[in-house]
Design a protein around this motif. Sequence first.
Motif, PDB file in Angstrom:
ATOM      1  N   ALA A 227       0.846  -1.187   0.000  1.00  0.00           N
ATOM      2  CA  ALA A 227       0.000   0.000   0.000  1.00  0.00           C
ATOM      3  C   ALA A 227       0.886   1.243   0.000  1.00  0.00           C
ATOM      4  O   ALA A 227       1.828   1.344   0.782  1.00  0.00           O
ATOM      5  N   GLY A 228       0.610   2.164  -0.903  1.00  0.00           N
ATOM      6  CA  GLY A 228       1.389   3.393  -0.992  1.00  0.00           C
ATOM      7  C   GLY A 228       2.605   3.308  -1.881  1.00  0.00           C
ATOM      8  O   GLY A 228       3.324   4.300  -2.043  1.00  0.00           O
ATOM      9  N   SER A 229       2.847   2.141  -2.467  1.00  0.00           N
ATOM     10  CA  SER A 229       4.010   1.988  -3.346  1.00  0.00           C
ATOM     11  C   SER A 229       3.842   2.782  -4.633  1.00  0.00           C
ATOM     12  O   SER A 229       2.723   3.079  -5.058  1.00  0.00           O
ATOM     13  N   PHE A 230       4.987   3.088  -5.260  1.00  0.00           N
ATOM     14  CA  PHE A 230       5.046   3.722  -6.577  1.00  0.00           C
ATOM     15  C   PHE A 230       4.404   5.110  -6.562  1.00  0.00           C
ATOM     16  O   PHE A 230       3.702   5.502  -7.492  1.00  0.00           O
ATOM     17  N   ALA A 231       4.669   5.835  -5.491  1.00  0.00           N
ATOM     18  CA  ALA A 231       4.259   7.226  -5.396  1.00  0.00           C
ATOM     19  C   ALA A 231       5.521   8.068  -5.259  1.00  0.00           C
ATOM     20  O   ALA A 231       6.624   7.552  -5.135  1.00  0.00           O
ATOM     21  N   GLY A 232       5.351   9.379  -5.285  1.00  0.00           N
ATOM     22  CA  GLY A 232       6.521  10.240  -5.193  1.00  0.00           C
ATOM     23  C   GLY A 232       7.228  10.349  -6.524  1.00  0.00           C
ATOM     24  O   GLY A 232       6.679  10.008  -7.580  1.00  0.00           O
ATOM     25  N   PRO A 233       8.485  10.816  -6.519  1.00  0.00           N
ATOM     26  CA  PRO A 233       9.207  11.005  -7.784  1.00  0.00           C
ATOM     27  C   PRO A 233       9.292   9.704  -8.579  1.00  0.00           C
ATOM     28  O   PRO A 233       9.697   8.678  -8.032  1.00  0.00           O
ATOM     29  N   PRO A 234       8.883   9.699  -9.846  1.00  0.00           N
ATOM     30  CA  PRO A 234       8.967   8.474 -10.647  1.00  0.00           C
ATOM     31  C   PRO A 234      10.411   7.994 -10.748  1.00  0.00           C
ATOM     32  O   PRO A 234      11.340   8.793 -10.851  1.00  0.00           O
ATOM     33  N   ALA A 235      10.587   6.680 -10.704  1.00  0.00           N
ATOM     34  CA  ALA A 235      11.924   6.100 -10.793  1.00  0.00           C
ATOM     35  C   ALA A 235      11.870   4.860 -11.670  1.00  0.00           C
ATOM     36  O   ALA A 235      10.863   4.143 -11.680  1.00  0.00           O
TER      37      ALA A 235
END
Length: 329
Positions: A227-235
């Motif tokens: 839960a909450g993964s792959f958020a924030g600055p794309p990498a």
Amino acid sequence: MGVQRLVAALLTALLTGCGPATAATGGAPPGTGRVASSGHAPQRSWPVGVRQLTVDPDGPRPLPVTIWYPAAPACPAGPPGPAGPASPAGTGGPVPTAGAPVAAGRFPVVVYSHGLRSLPELHAPLTTRWAAAGFVVAAPTYPRTNLRAADFTRADVRNQPADGWRLIRHLVRLDARRDDPLAGHLAVDRIAAAGHSAGGFTTAGMFSSGHSARLRSGIVIAGGGLAGSFAGPPAPLLFVHGGADPIVPESVGRAAYARATGPAAFLGLPGQGHGEYLTPGHPGFAQVLATSTDFLRWTLYGDPTARQRLPTDARLPTVTTLTTRSLPH
């Protein structure tokens, strides 16, 4: 069942092991991009050193860490490291030397997370080869999911992304500590996270909203998203998954790949299970090693030629498949 419910069920149901020159110094500063600026990753191979340390030894969650690193050439012989003389020496890989002098230069860092009922040394066939290719690999032993945990708790996986970030903060401090052998050798603005099974879920969980731009890329092996993964600055993210995985179905890895917000690649191994492709000599190991190493060279050293090699690295008809999305040419 929705993907999130399926992931939650898998985390509850997982019962077993999830376990079997000078470095380039260029790169964009944190926050200016998800891939280091154009450069050239070293193509040579180093001897490998190894050391142990513990993060927060007196805290509520002490975190033992195994660190493999490029060692100075012709370093004096020493005792074998924690991987032991039979692993990975018996598989033709580098034999780490405890306390070997660190090679000259600054090296990107990979935080490697083990799976349930596993240990860092069980992943040495992969991690020591990454170290020999010019990366410092720091592998924590998670307090409640490792092979020897007295209070083994599957649900503690949800706390492990924070442990990974504690380790990163410790490495940043260590690099600035003049009396430490690794001081000045860690490229702490160029960090990747990687992990297998529950360690893959842990890795995905480190890419949450507001995560530091120090974390440039990730490798999720036989795992999926928390839960909450792959958020924030794309990498950039690399997913590796067996097509017949009985513990974490390939569909979970594919769903995580579909959720990735930045450049992504999916290396599939049709007919394979939960991680036999991580064993040297097994079909697919050479492709997993080559693809993951060049992925790290591309994302942490900024080497465009390594990115261009990825399709060739991954290709072995009937053994592997590669799907990519938004990878730069």
